[in-house]
Scaffold this motif. Structure first.
Motif, short mmCIF file in Angstrom:
data_model
loop_
_atom_site.label_atom_id
_atom_site.label_comp_id
_atom_site.label_asym_id
_atom_site.label_seq_id
_atom_site.Cartn_x
_atom_site.Cartn_y
_atom_site.Cartn_z
N ILE A 1 1.87 7.00 -6.71
CA ILE A 1 0.85 8.01 -7.01
C ILE A 1 1.39 9.41 -6.69
N ALA A 2 2.03 9.53 -5.52
CA ALA A 2 2.59 10.83 -5.14
C ALA A 2 3.63 11.26 -6.16
N ALA B 1 0.84 -1.20 0.00
CA ALA B 1 0.00 0.00 0.00
C ALA B 1 0.88 1.25 0.00
N LEU B 2 1.93 1.23 0.79
CA LEU B 2 2.82 2.39 0.85
C LEU B 2 3.50 2.61 -0.50
N VAL C 1 2.34 1.79 -3.46
CA VAL C 1 1.37 2.34 -4.40
C VAL C 1 1.17 3.83 -4.14
N LEU C 2 1.07 4.18 -2.87
CA LEU C 2 0.92 5.59 -2.51
C LEU C 2 2.12 6.40 -3.00
N GLY C 3 3.29 5.81 -2.84
CA GLY C 3 4.51 6.48 -3.28
C GLY C 3 4.49 6.75 -4.77
#
Ligand code: HEC
Ligand code: HEC
Length: 72
Positions: A15-16, A8-9, A11-13
């Motif tokens: 996206i950011a 999850a982290l 994927v967030l990275g």
């Protein structure tokens, strides 16, 4: 469970990263008096050249042909 959090982290990275990327676009030449007066690229370096008040950052790409990248 731990792997899910890491994923999850990640994927967030990504996206950011994608979100921040477009900000690295070439900045426009400011629309002010100072810049309106300059029509030749040599003029730019009077302020943005080496040792000048508004010196370009270290990582700035080519030090010539300003108008190729920077538009009004
Ligand atoms: C009289 C001095 C002067 C000259 C000549 C000059 N600039 Fe600037 N420029 C500045 C200053 C001061 C700033 C930062 C303050 C501002 O935004 O007005 C700036 C800002 C910029 C920025 C915006 C940076 C940002 O982060 O948005 C760009 C792009 C730029 N100049 C390009 C040029 C180009 C290309 C030329 C030649 C056509 C040029 N400048 C000529 C003084 C000058
Ligand atoms: C190959 C394309 C390209 C050329 C040619 C170019 N620039 Fe830039 N310039 C950029 C990019 C991309 C940025 C944004 C850099 C960043 O955000 O780190 C930038 C940023 C700037 C900035 C903002 C402050 C800084 O140093 O990041 C100024 C001022 C500037 N350019 C002036 C000029 C001047 C003056 C010339 C001509 C001598 C020039 N540029 C030629 C691509 C270019």
């Amino acid at each position: 469970m731990k792997n899910t959090i890491i994923f999850a982290l990640l994927v967030l990275g990504v996206i950011a990263f994608l979100f921040l990327l477009p900000r690295k676009e070439v900045p426009l030449i400011p629309h002010d008096q100072r810049h309106a007066e300059v029509t030749a690229e040599e003029g730019c370096l009077e302020c943005h050249g080496k040792g000048r008040p508004e010196q370009l950052k270290e990582g700035h790409p080519p030090k010539f042909a300003c108008f190729k990248c920077h538009r009004r």
